[in-house]
Design a protein around this motif. Structure first.
Motif, PDB file in Angstrom:
ATOM      1  N   SER A   1       0.804  -1.222   0.000  1.00  0.00           N
ATOM      2  CA  SER A   1       0.000   0.000   0.000  1.00  0.00           C
ATOM      3  C   SER A   1       0.834   1.268   0.000  1.00  0.00           C
TER       4      SER A   1
ATOM      5  N   THR B   1       4.046   3.307  -1.911  1.00  0.00           N
ATOM      6  CA  THR B   1       4.955   3.321  -3.046  1.00  0.00           C
ATOM      7  C   THR B   1       6.392   3.217  -2.559  1.00  0.00           C
TER       8      THR B   1
ATOM      9  N   ASN C   1       3.943   4.836 -10.842  1.00  0.00           N
ATOM     10  CA  ASN C   1       2.590   5.155 -10.436  1.00  0.00           C
ATOM     11  C   ASN C   1       2.434   6.614  -9.994  1.00  0.00           C
TER      12      ASN C   1
ATOM     13  N   ASN D   1      -6.296  -0.227  -9.249  1.00  0.00           N
ATOM     14  CA  ASN D   1      -5.380   0.913  -9.334  1.00  0.00           C
ATOM     15  C   ASN D   1      -6.033   2.217  -9.780  1.00  0.00           C
TER      16      ASN D   1
ATOM     17  N   ALA E   1      -6.991   4.821  -8.347  1.00  0.00           N
ATOM     18  CA  ALA E   1      -6.545   6.060  -7.692  1.00  0.00           C
ATOM     19  C   ALA E   1      -5.326   6.661  -8.379  1.00  0.00           C
ATOM     20  N   TYR E   2      -4.478   5.824  -8.979  1.00  0.00           N
ATOM     21  CA  TYR E   2      -3.254   6.339  -9.585  1.00  0.00           C
ATOM     22  C   TYR E   2      -3.522   7.274 -10.765  1.00  0.00           C
TER      23      TYR E   2
ATOM     24  N   SER F   1      -6.072   8.491  -2.271  1.00  0.00           N
ATOM     25  CA  SER F   1      -5.220   7.455  -1.699  1.00  0.00           C
ATOM     26  C   SER F   1      -5.565   6.121  -2.336  1.00  0.00           C
ATOM     27  N   TRP F   2      -4.553   5.272  -2.442  1.00  0.00           N
ATOM     28  CA  TRP F   2      -4.751   3.963  -3.067  1.00  0.00           C
ATOM     29  C   TRP F   2      -5.709   3.128  -2.218  1.00  0.00           C
TER      30      TRP F   2
END
Length: 563
Positions: A21, A23, A126, A467, A469-470, A497-498
């Motif tokens: 969660s 990066t 990302n 994915n 949110a990216y 947020s992811w």
């Protein structure tokens, strides 16, 4: 660092995905682990479901449905330009000369951002527009465009636009002289096929761990494609870049034949009788078909139609339109007529197998595959530090293992298995007068058009739900520099947020999509066999054999997703 969590109770049977969660490096998107809680009832249920769908579809075709796909007649279609209310509006829009420019220009801007962020943005994928938007949002959008809108991405694509605007000396008007500003050379006939773009797509897939995690690699790829698009147009005028070079053309063109949507003539006999054929030669309102389609008015497949709608604009008889119909309407006819088009067969094999490999690499827990494809390199890159991409000898050897596995399965192993099954299918049908290689192998491969498309629909839906949110965050911070609002795209409040959407439900969403593809593949095989053998009993026997292979691949996909 060791982090203590829990206690955690796993009381729901099935396979759960654990994802990183935070990066933490370029391979962050691939950091996936599995927890399997036994007894894995969902897995066993989906195995039985795949067997049931395969068996039920075989039983269904045994009844000899005439020109149908899963119970829906393939003879029915809707002419979208003649639908009351929306039809005249859509028709006027497609006949407007500025529509192409209006659709392409926003994508030109986006591609400029892709290049800028790819070369100068944050080296972590990302956190960079070129990766977050292109390889998550765009990739998913294209697959669903194919299903519901055919080759609409080709309508929007800016890659060939620059060269075309120069050659035509117009951005959207029709040049009165109609003489292109180009060398207007003839393209070599031996190269005018799907092999180039299909192998290009395979080649890109061999470096996919770099492509979707290293912005500089994505930027370099798109810059090269833009340059090639301009060069090819200024040399050959027509869209040979799109036909034989663009990696996306192979799979978009191939799967467009499994789409609900297609450009077709209203009445083919009207086009046949019309001598002037402005769709081929150009006219006052439109250019000649830039895709070098032999005869837009006689289209019976979507492989080479880029949906530029020049034929809709140029036709003085108002006889070109867009149709909506059931998936697979043209597959049987085009498969039988394309017995020796081996390039198309290998497009199907490459796409089908790469859909499975992508699922393994992106969402599987097979660390060796990910590391081999990544050459063991832990750094992200942009234009300032791309030198760290230089692999060691041992890392390159690791990548060769990956390349041999992926290319070997796609180009040799699976086609060989498919050939064995087509041989058995021909024997079961009793078609002694037909050649397996030339008369059965290639036609039967066209059943992979809907099957492969639905495999990719499942993969990309998985990609976007996990994915989402990216790409959303990248619109407010395309360079990944920590902006709250982008001066290029002034949108605030898009930072997210992811947080995967319903990850525990993903197997129950993805497997039904795969099973629909399985049913379409078996039904398509039967429709092809009826045209091929001219006998329903022979068609059923051959379909039953091919159904074993198609069902086996669905079982394998179930194992990947939830096994």
């Amino acid at each position: 660092e060791t982090v203590d969590v829990g206690p955690m109770v796993f009381d729901t049977p099935g396979k759960l995905k654990i994802r990183c969660s935070e990066t933490c490096g370029p391979l962050h998107p691939f950091m996936v682990a599995d927890i399997i809680i036994e007894p894995n009832f969902p897995y066993y249920t989906f195995l039985l479901s795949a067997l049931a769908v395969g068996a039920v579809t075989v039983v269904y075709v045994q009844r000899g449905p005439k020109n149908k796909m899963l119970g829906v007649s393939l003879d029915k279609e809707v002419d979208l330009l003649r639908v009351r209310g929306i039809g005249p509006i859509l028709k006027k829009a497609l006949q407007w000369r500025g529509i192409h420019f209006a659709l392409i220009w926003p994508n030109v801007v986006i591609f400029m951002i892709v290049l800028a962020s790819g070369f100068f943005g944050n080296p972590t994928g990302n956190l960079n527009f070129s990766v977050g938007v292109v390889w998550i949002l765009w990739l998913t959008a294209v697959e669903y465009m194919i299903l519901f809108a055919g080759r609409t991405w080709c309508t929007l694509c800016p890659l060939p636009a620059f060269g075309e605007w120069i050659a035509r000396r117009r951005i959207y008007g029709v040049h009165k002289l109609r003489k292109p500003f180009s060398l207007d050379k003839k393209f070599p006939k031996s190269l005018n096929n799907m092999w180039g773009s299909a192998l290009g797509f395979l080649g890109i897939s061999l470096v996919v761990p770099w492509l979707v995690t290293r912005p500089w690699v994505s930027g370099l790829l798109f810059l090269a494609l833009i340059i090639l698009g301009v060069v090819f147009t200024l040399v050959y005028t027509r869209r040979y870049f799109c036909r034989v070079i663009c990696p996306a053309n192979s799979y978009i063109g191939y799967h467009a034949n499994a789409s609900f949507y297609a450009v077709r003539s209203v009445d083919k006999s009207t086009c046949d009788k019309h001598i002037e054929k402005e769709c081929m030669r150009g006219g006052p309102k439109g250019y000649a078909c830039p895709w070098v389609t032999p005869y837009p008015g006689g289209l019976t497949e979507s492989t080479w139609c880029g949906q530029c709608y020049e034929c809709v604009k140029s036709c003085p008889l108002d006889n070109m339109s867009v149709k909506y119909r059931m998936i697979g309407k043209d597959i049987a006819n085009m498969a039988v007529l394309a017995k020796r088009r081996f390039g198309m067969a290998w497009v199907g094999f490459i796409r089908f197998n790469l859909g499975i490999f992508y699922e393994l690499v992106f969402f599987g827990s097979f660390w060796a595959l990910k590391d081999w494809g990544n050459m063991g390199i832990i750094f992200g890159v942009n234009l300032f530090n791309f030198g760290v991409l230089s692999p060691t000898t041992s890392a390159f050897q690791m990548w060769l293992v990956w390349a041999v596995i992926v290319a070997g399965v796609s180009l040799v192993a699976y086609p060989a298995v498919f050939f064995v099954f087509t041989s058995l299918a021909k024997m079961a049908a009793g078609a002694k007068n037909l050649s397996t290689k030339n008369d059965v192998f290639v036609p039967f491969s066209y059943a992979l058009a809907p099957y492969g498309l639905f495999i990719w629909l499942a993969f990309t839906l998985n990609l976007i739900l996990v994915n989402w949110a990216y790409p959303l965050s990248r619109f407010s911070d395309p360079m990944g520099w920590g902006w709250e609002s982008s001066p290029i795209i002034p949108v605030e409040g898009l930072k997210a947020s992811w947080n995967p959407l319903a990850p525990e439900l993903l197997p129950y969403i993805l497997m039904p999509i795969v099973l629909i593809g399985l049913a379409l593949a078996i039904n398509s095989t039967y429709n092809i066999a009826v045209k091929l053998f001219g006998d329903q009993r022979m068609a059923f026997r051959s379909t039953a054999v091919m159904a074993i292979l198609h069902t086996g691949m669905a079982l394998f996909f179930a194992w990947i997703i939830i096994g």
